[in-house]
Design a protein around this motif. Sequence first.
Motif: not given
Lengths: 404, 165
Positions: B26-27, B30-31, B34, B52, B54-56
């Motif tokens: 992961p870039l 992206v991290k 988080g 929402k 980390r996209g979850k």
Amino acid sequence: MAHFTKATSVKDWLNQRLAVETVERVMASEYWIPKNINFLWAMGMVLAITFALLLVSGIFLLMYYQPDVKDAFYSVNYTIMRDVDFGWLWRHVHGVAASVVFLIIYIHMFTGIYYGSYKKGREMIWVSGMLLFVTFSAEAFSGYMLPWGQMSYWAGMVITNIFSLGGLHLDGLVEWIRGDYVPAQAFLTRFFMLHVLLLPLAIMGLIGLHFAALRIPHVNNQDGEEIDFDAESKKYLAGDTAGSKVIRFANDFMSKDMMVVGFFLIFFFYLVFFQYGFALDPVNFDPADGLKTPAHIYPEWYFLWSYEILRPFSVNIGLIAFGFAQVIFVLLPWLDRSPNAVPASRRGLFSIWFWALLIDMIVLTAMGKLPPEGIFSTIGLVAAIAFILLWVALPFITKNEKKA
Amino acid sequence: MGKAFGAVAGVGAVGSLVAMKKSWDPLPSVKAAGFTTLDMSIYKEGEIITEKWRGKPIFVLKKSAAMIAKQTESQKARDVVVGDAHFMLAIGLCTHLGCIPAYVPAEESFLCACHGGMFNWAGEVTKVPPPRGFDIPPFKIDGTKLILGEAGPEYQKMKDSGVTL
């Protein structure tokens, strides 16, 4: 250095440099095929043609597709489907061929199992064929990600989660495969790369291996008869074409092959023009949304049987059963302990085993499509256990088989 | 000669494998994205809210007094207490293969449509295939705020006692 003379024709010119006549003889006119076969022996050529259709339609889709999470959905459903002249044709050919190719692969596989075409020197044909099945599966899955609809996203989520391997909790591995915590841009671009470059390269290499594996043992025949190809081909070349048990690959066998391919293509284009809907899931016409799972998730029909083996068990047992189902077919040449390479109908218990396996996989496929509730859950569980028991029983029932 | 060639080729092979592995990580961007902060004072009792991180999806449920009263020991262990409010906090992904289970108010349960798994209102698993209750995201309590992505002492305790992974 080799000695070259002034060419008497274009063919002679090429012949001196590329030995085209020898190549033609080795690959086609003196590559021998048994006479005692039926239309099921044409499935290899049908698959080659279908692969070509996928390649050509894929090239045209590739020119307009955008591997970007913001644009992917619209590049497929708007640009390709509405803006590009005949864009719909390439998409429908690609989608229908991706589905139909698995139907033909399964027919091809079960033909091989029925006639014992994985024995007596033909093991590598079987193994390379199963490797092709695996790479085609990966190719189908990676391609399914590209429209970036709801089914793409959630299939991507579920399938990559399998790599956490249940109780081992390898979440880091899953995030590494995705390049993110969830399927996102990095995920889409890398699966795009896999779909249009790495996996097609692997498939083409494996097709080469599959053909090469066929060269020495030759194609099997309807009775599993061991043919002396040297003697039979001499007989043929000496003029006794009627008495010989073999024919030339080209043009004789090819003309029969292409006859079957012709019928197949009529069926195929009927699907492309009039019945393409089965290959395009309606749920995938909603753009991907990471905060909303579709009410009912199921894979394409050709993955349903292995999906149903995963589903009824608790996570670890389910994964073990699923892993078993993925590799067990590769081991068929060694799990079948009988030396008889004859059709299943002449092999006693094996005949029952063959039809039981086929029916069990059809039942698993049907149950995989239905919601995991009530009686369907139970039938699925029974069928999944039956699948495993059938493979466990195979060495025992074939070991005591009488010589056919 | 063969060994020397093999050694040089081996070093090159290992080096390129490392580079390939790292390129798939992961870039940093992206991290870095988080972390999510939630204001816990705005939730209403008995209502499932999906946030929402980390996209979850993250399920947040402010428990009602009746719910708190009937909690078992294992359910209490999953409680996130901010001030005097009790919350069910969970990553809203089935621990089987990651679908989002839907809340069915009539059964006070989360039902996963993918493979039929079920979880109760407190986040515990009640029907296989999921191997365990919902995972709890790393959190840190900061006044009435909750920072997701950072592990505070309350979260660490849950992790150490095996309440979450």
